[in-house]
Scaffold this active site. Structure first.
Site, short mmCIF file in Angstrom:
data_model
loop_
_atom_site.label_atom_id
_atom_site.label_comp_id
_atom_site.label_asym_id
_atom_site.label_seq_id
_atom_site.Cartn_x
_atom_site.Cartn_y
_atom_site.Cartn_z
N LYS A 102 -1.74 -8.57 -7.71
CA LYS A 102 -2.55 -8.51 -6.49
C LYS A 102 -2.27 -7.18 -5.80
CE LYS A 102 -3.38 -10.38 -1.92
NZ LYS A 102 -3.20 -9.01 -1.36
N CYS B 99 10.24 1.79 1.92
CA CYS B 99 11.22 0.73 2.13
C CYS B 99 12.64 1.26 2.22
CB CYS B 99 11.12 -0.30 1.01
SG CYS B 99 11.23 0.40 -0.65
N GLU C 168 11.67 -7.51 -3.03
CA GLU C 168 12.20 -6.37 -2.30
C GLU C 168 11.55 -6.38 -0.93
OE1 GLU C 168 11.80 -1.69 -2.25
OE2 GLU C 168 12.75 -2.38 -4.09
N LEU C 169 12.37 -6.57 0.10
CA LEU C 169 11.84 -6.85 1.42
C LEU C 169 12.19 -5.75 2.41
CD1 LEU C 169 12.70 -10.66 1.31
CD2 LEU C 169 10.63 -9.48 0.52
N GLU D 113 12.37 -3.40 11.88
CA GLU D 113 11.90 -2.32 11.01
C GLU D 113 10.62 -1.73 11.60
OE1 GLU D 113 11.19 -1.67 6.25
OE2 GLU D 113 10.50 -3.54 7.15
N TRP E 22 0.81 -1.21 0.00
CA TRP E 22 0.00 0.00 0.00
C TRP E 22 0.84 1.26 0.00
CZ3 TRP E 22 1.80 2.49 4.18
CH2 TRP E 22 2.35 1.72 5.21
N ASN E 23 2.11 1.20 0.40
CA ASN E 23 2.80 2.44 0.76
C ASN E 23 3.21 3.29 -0.44
OD1 ASN E 23 4.70 0.29 0.24
ND2 ASN E 23 6.32 1.60 1.05
N GLY F 75 7.44 -6.29 0.10
CA GLY F 75 6.78 -6.36 1.40
C GLY F 75 7.72 -6.85 2.47
N SER F 76 7.19 -7.51 3.46
CA SER F 76 7.97 -7.91 4.62
C SER F 76 8.90 -9.07 4.29
CB SER F 76 7.05 -8.30 5.77
OG SER F 76 6.44 -9.56 5.51
#
Length: 516
Positions: free
Chosen positions: A180, A287, A253-254, A385, A156-157, A231-232
């Site tokens: 998604k 991120c 990308e975490l 984080e 969402w960010n 995401g995470s």
């Protein structure tokens, strides 16, 4: 909050583009008020499978259409992004709670990514002739074949720009996409997709689904030919395991706990301004934003004073204009995470240098930019984080201590170095363990460089988006060799014995003239 240029009819029209056959809907709030802004349909696993099947059929014609056709379509989409920038800015702000300036970063990034991939895909992926193992006897070429259907899972960010950075290179490479979208960013993504559809991208070629990670996300990873996830780290590991079992590729990308090193030759006031922006752009919900500041003892006092002064009376707001410097946290969950990290740190002895207060009079999830000192390893905020409005400041005695502290993390996504010395900047940059490093900036230099790869090391992910690497992940390299017939290659032991001498001479000659 001024009225958005978008209307309820537009929202309803956009959500109708979600691939969802059931009646279930979820209420999506806006951070400005915390109240429901719109309802979003929920996709089932069957919806995802159906979207992938239809995308697979559409991809065949899209790949055959060729680079020139895809370039024309993508460049038209680029122009529509710019024409519709006010609408896109409004949607990004309404969904994420960020300021107009930070929303503009997303729109500009989406346009830049589209332009780059439209213009560069044919150069990067056109194929090439390579030196054959037996010169004159064999010719060898490498060509690139689209993988098929790429799955893209976006958070969402930074919904708009992160969607573009994964979806557009896939399209440029000749792939289809099933994406998604997170509920909180779906409108922005759907509006971006509509611009591409109106530019000529077939509707089935880029499908958008919603729903839970357990149902829609699992179904997507189970059916596509390549998966992109942002995401995470915990979720990324699960996706990587599933992709590994299926033997498909993945780019992930975490998480990050990104450091900034402030050296002793900086202008403290200027450096403090860079730090404030780098830590609290999008309220730290980025991120690559900074969560750890390591400042040299010689400049620690003036730097800290300047940072506190800059953040003491922050201009917080959710207006659809450029009047605010800082926006809102995006959700109740984000607000709870930030307050939990802050409460834990204070309870264990940390000191709040500036901020530390919610601002409910502005909006339900507004929170002051907060800088802590005295942070210790037993605090949650030390290594985990936060992804929110908290940064920790540490004083170091020299460059080596700063680098060692910056690298002492399981993450390695982004890092920043503030110094006036180009030589020092290179030395420190070479020593930092991160996928991107910014000198005299926090993140915008590397983030905006769409011709350069972006990604993390260690627990911050695998693979790269953007640049040549971002295109090459969506294709399989195919090697095609052809015997020229000038000389028959050996077929028997006697043939090999007769040609052994010439082959060895050829090998030694190539070595002598340094030909690979």
């Amino acid at each position: 909050m001024p009225a958005t240029t978008a209307t309820p009819d537009l929202f309803a029209s956009l959500v109708d583009d979600v691939v969802a056959t059931g009646a279930e809907r979820v209420a999506v709030p806006t951070p400005a008020t915390g109240e429901t802004h719109h309802e979003l349909p929920r996709s089932t696993a069957d919806d995802v499978v159906d979207a992938v099947s239809r995308a697979r059929l559409a991809q065949i014609a899209w790949a055959r259409a060729g680079f020139a056709h895809r370039r024309r379509v993508l460049l038209r989409a680029h122009d529509l992004i710019l024409e519709r920038r006010e609408l896109l800015l409004d949607l990004v702000q309404v969904e994420s709670g960020k300021t107009r300036g930070q929303a503009l970063e997303e729109v500009v990034q989406a346009a830049a990514v589209t332009r780059y991939n439209a213009l560069e895909a044919s150069r990067v992926l056109k194929g090439r002739r390579v030196r054959a193992g037996l010169p004159t006897l064999v010719t060898t070429r490498v060509r690139y074949r689209p993988k098929g259907v790429a799955g893209v899972i976006t958070p969402w960010n930074y919904a708009l720009s992160l969607a573009a950075m994964d979806v557009v290179p896939a399209l440029a490479a000749g792939c289809a996409v099933v994406q998604k979208a997170d509920d909180q960013g779906a409108l922005s993504i759907l509006a971006l997709r509509r611009a591409f559809v109106e530019a000529g991208v077939p509707e089935a070629l880029w499908a958008v689904v919603t729903g839970s990670a357990e149902e829609a996300g699992e179904a997507l990873t189970d059916t596509v030919d390549y998966i992109c996830f942002t995401g995470s780290t915990a979720t990324g590991r699960r996706i990587a395991e599933k992709a590994g079992r299926r033997l498909i590729g993945a780019s992930l990308e975490l998480g990050g706990k990104n450091p900034m090193i402030v050296l002793d030759d900086v202008d403290p006031v200027h450096a403090a301004a860079d730090a404030a922006f780098g830590c609290f752009s999008a309220m730290g919900q980025l991120c690559v934003s900074i969560e750890r500041i390591y400042v040299h003892r010689k400049v620690a006092a003036p730097f800290t004073a300047a940072l506190v002064e800059r953040l003491r009376d922050p201009r917080l707001g959710s207006g659809l204009d450029y009047g605010s410097d800082f926006g809102s946290l995006a959700s109740a969950a984000q607000f709870a995470r930030v307050t939990a990290h802050l409460d834990d740190a204070i309870a264990k002895g940390a000191t709040v240098l500036v901020g530390g207060n919610p601002r409910p009079e502005i909006g339900p999830w507004f929170f002051e930019p907060t800088v802590l000192t005295g942070v210790t390893p037993d605090m949650d905020v030390y290594a985990a984080e936060t992804f929110g409005a908290i940064a920790s400041l540490y004083i170091v005695d020299d460059e080596v201590e700063a680098v060692l502290a910056a690298n002492a993390s399981e993450y390695g996504l982004n890092a920043s170095v503030l110094t006036r010395s180009a030589r020092t900047a290179k030395r420190v940059s070479d020593a930092l363990l991160a996928g991107s490093i910014n000198v005299n900036e926090a993140y915008r230099g590397s983030f905006s460089s769409v011709a350069a790869p972006m990604g993390g090391v260690k627990a911050s992910g695998l693979g790269r988006r953007n640049g040549r690497e971002g295109l090459l992940r969506f294709v399989d390299a195919v090697t095609v060799s052809r015997a020229t017939g000038i000389l028959q290659l050996p077929r028997s032991g006697a043939d090999v014995a007769r040609l052994e001498g010439p082959f060895l001479l050829l090998t030694r000659t190539l070595r002598a003239i340094r030909r690979s």
